[in-house]
Design an enzyme around this catalytic site. Structure first.
Site, short mmCIF file in Angstrom:
data_model
loop_
_atom_site.label_atom_id
_atom_site.label_comp_id
_atom_site.label_asym_id
_atom_site.label_seq_id
_atom_site.Cartn_x
_atom_site.Cartn_y
_atom_site.Cartn_z
N SER A 102 47.09 39.40 45.22
CA SER A 102 48.30 38.74 45.48
C SER A 102 48.67 38.57 46.92
O SER A 102 49.92 38.53 47.31
CB SER A 102 49.66 39.64 44.81
OG SER A 102 49.14 39.62 43.30
N HIS B 182 33.48 42.64 41.75
CA HIS B 182 34.96 42.53 41.55
C HIS B 182 35.30 43.15 40.41
O HIS B 182 34.81 43.48 39.48
CB HIS B 182 35.06 40.99 41.28
CG HIS B 182 36.82 40.75 41.57
ND1 HIS B 182 37.36 40.58 40.23
CD2 HIS B 182 37.39 40.02 42.50
CE1 HIS B 182 38.70 40.38 40.80
NE2 HIS B 182 38.72 39.87 42.05
N GLY C 147 46.56 39.37 40.87
CA GLY C 147 47.01 38.40 40.02
C GLY C 147 48.31 38.81 39.55
O GLY C 147 48.94 38.22 38.46
N ASN D 181 38.84 33.17 46.17
CA ASN D 181 38.01 33.53 44.98
C ASN D 181 38.50 32.94 44.00
O ASN D 181 39.74 33.07 43.50
CB ASN D 181 38.20 35.16 44.80
CG ASN D 181 37.54 35.52 43.52
OD1 ASN D 181 36.61 34.51 42.75
ND2 ASN D 181 37.79 36.59 42.77
N GLU E 297 37.38 42.45 38.20
CA GLU E 297 37.52 41.94 36.68
C GLU E 297 36.06 42.07 36.02
O GLU E 297 35.79 42.18 35.04
CB GLU E 297 37.78 40.31 36.90
CG GLU E 297 39.36 40.27 37.16
CD GLU E 297 39.73 39.15 37.82
OE1 GLU E 297 39.15 38.17 38.12
OE2 GLU E 297 40.95 39.12 38.38
N LYS F 243 37.53 32.34 41.20
CA LYS F 243 37.42 32.81 39.69
C LYS F 243 37.19 31.86 38.49
O LYS F 243 36.01 30.87 38.96
CB LYS F 243 38.64 33.54 39.26
CG LYS F 243 39.26 34.64 40.12
CD LYS F 243 40.38 35.52 39.69
CE LYS F 243 40.81 36.43 40.87
NZ LYS F 243 41.83 37.33 40.42
N GLU G 118 40.43 46.10 46.81
CA GLU G 118 41.72 45.26 45.92
C GLU G 118 41.99 46.21 44.94
O GLU G 118 41.51 46.45 43.96
CB GLU G 118 40.79 44.25 45.24
CG GLU G 118 40.39 43.04 46.34
CD GLU G 118 39.84 41.81 45.44
OE1 GLU G 118 40.63 40.86 45.80
OE2 GLU G 118 39.32 41.72 44.49
P1 PGA Z 1 45.09 37.40 43.43
O1 PGA Z 1 43.35 37.62 43.19
O2 PGA Z 1 45.16 37.01 44.90
O3 PGA Z 1 45.24 36.17 42.46
O4 PGA Z 1 45.69 38.42 43.28
C1 PGA Z 1 42.52 38.38 44.24
C2 PGA Z 1 41.22 38.71 43.63
O5 PGA Z 1 41.14 39.00 42.45
O6 PGA Z 1 40.33 38.49 44.50
#
Ligand code: PGA
Length: 252
Positions: A210, A95, A171, A12, A97, A14, A165
């Site tokens: 992560s 997601h 992140g 992803n 976010e 983003k 998640e």
């Molecule tokens: P990350 O993001 O691997 O940077 O933690 C995962 C995601 O948001 O899908």
């Protein structure tokens, strides 16, 4: 059989990536070609989907969201049909976010997932609890509630995957404990089977938050972890490679 399910590893990107990064996408596509036992994809900013899908010859490119309507007065939005037209074969929906920053509700996510499926896209529906919810022992209830409300009535393993998640793991470099991942994925599996019958055993449940080359083998070996949704560690082929290798080793 469940334990013979192919792993699905999805990057992803983003809000990262411009035309300068197409060579990296090609490198990741080539890497995926070397790991035939694993299904892999990259969910890119919409501006890159057309270029990437043309450049990456057959490698699965996806979007990160879509609107629930087919067309109309929705400035700045993209329909599922537009993603498909640009070359996407899948999209992430819901997601965390977007749930947080765009205030997306479970009912929006469900409508978007349905729209994406009708257009012919594969769909990854995301769920996950906040740190507050985990610390107050509400994680299972929150996630199962999101799953129940966000998934379309007629979900099927041919087009649907779900991603667990934990918001606090995204992140942050903080990864969920494997026992907690096993508990959550087991509960999600049970909920999918209860709702969709035998087909619920085949819906892939990805872990995200992560995941990287150092922890992928451990996370992907957890029962009912059928793949990963990877942010930061999907931005370069060098970081993505060990994750694909870990998935391939477990798929044998
Ligand atoms: P990350 O993001 O691997 O940077 O933690 C995962 C995601 O948001 O899908």
């Amino acid at each position: 059989m469940r334990d013979q399910m192919r792993k699905l590893i999805v990057g992803n990107w983003k809000m990262n990536g411009t035309s300068r990064d197409v060579s990296e996408i090609i490198a990741i596509a080539e890497l995926s070609g070397m790991h035939a036992a694993v299904d892999a994809a990259l969910c890119l900013p919409a501006t890159l989907i057309d270029r990437a899908s043309q450049a990456a010859g057959g490698f699965a490119i996806g979007g990160q969201d879509c609107h629930m309507m087919e067309a109309g007065a929705h400035t700045g939005c993209l329909s599922a049909e537009m993603l498909l037209d640009a070359g996407a074969v899948l999209t992430i929906i819901g997601h965390s976010e977007r749930r947080a920053a765009q205030h997306e509700q479970d009912s929006d996510i469900r409508a978007k997932a349905e729209a994406a499926q009708v257009a012919g896209l594969q769909v990854i529906v995301c769920v996950g609890e906040t740190l507050d919810e985990r610390e107050s022992k509400k994680a299972l209830n929150v996630v199962l509630g999101q799953l129940h409300q966000s998934l379309p009535e007629t979900a099927a393993s041919q087009w649907l995957s779900v991603a667990y998640e934990p918001v606090w793991a995204i992140g942050t470099g903080r990864v969920a404990d494997t026992n907690d991942v096993a508990e959550m994925h087991g509960a999600m599996r049970a909920a999918l089977v209860e709702r969709f019958g035998e087909d619920g055993r085949k819906i892939r449940i990805l872990y995200g938050g992560s995941m990287n080359g150092d922890n992928a083998a451990q996370l992907l070996a957890v029962p009912n972890v059928d793949g990963g949704l990877i942010g930061g560690a999907s931005l370069t082929a060098a970081k993505f490679r060990p994750i694909l290798s870990a998935a391939a080793a477990l798929s044998k």
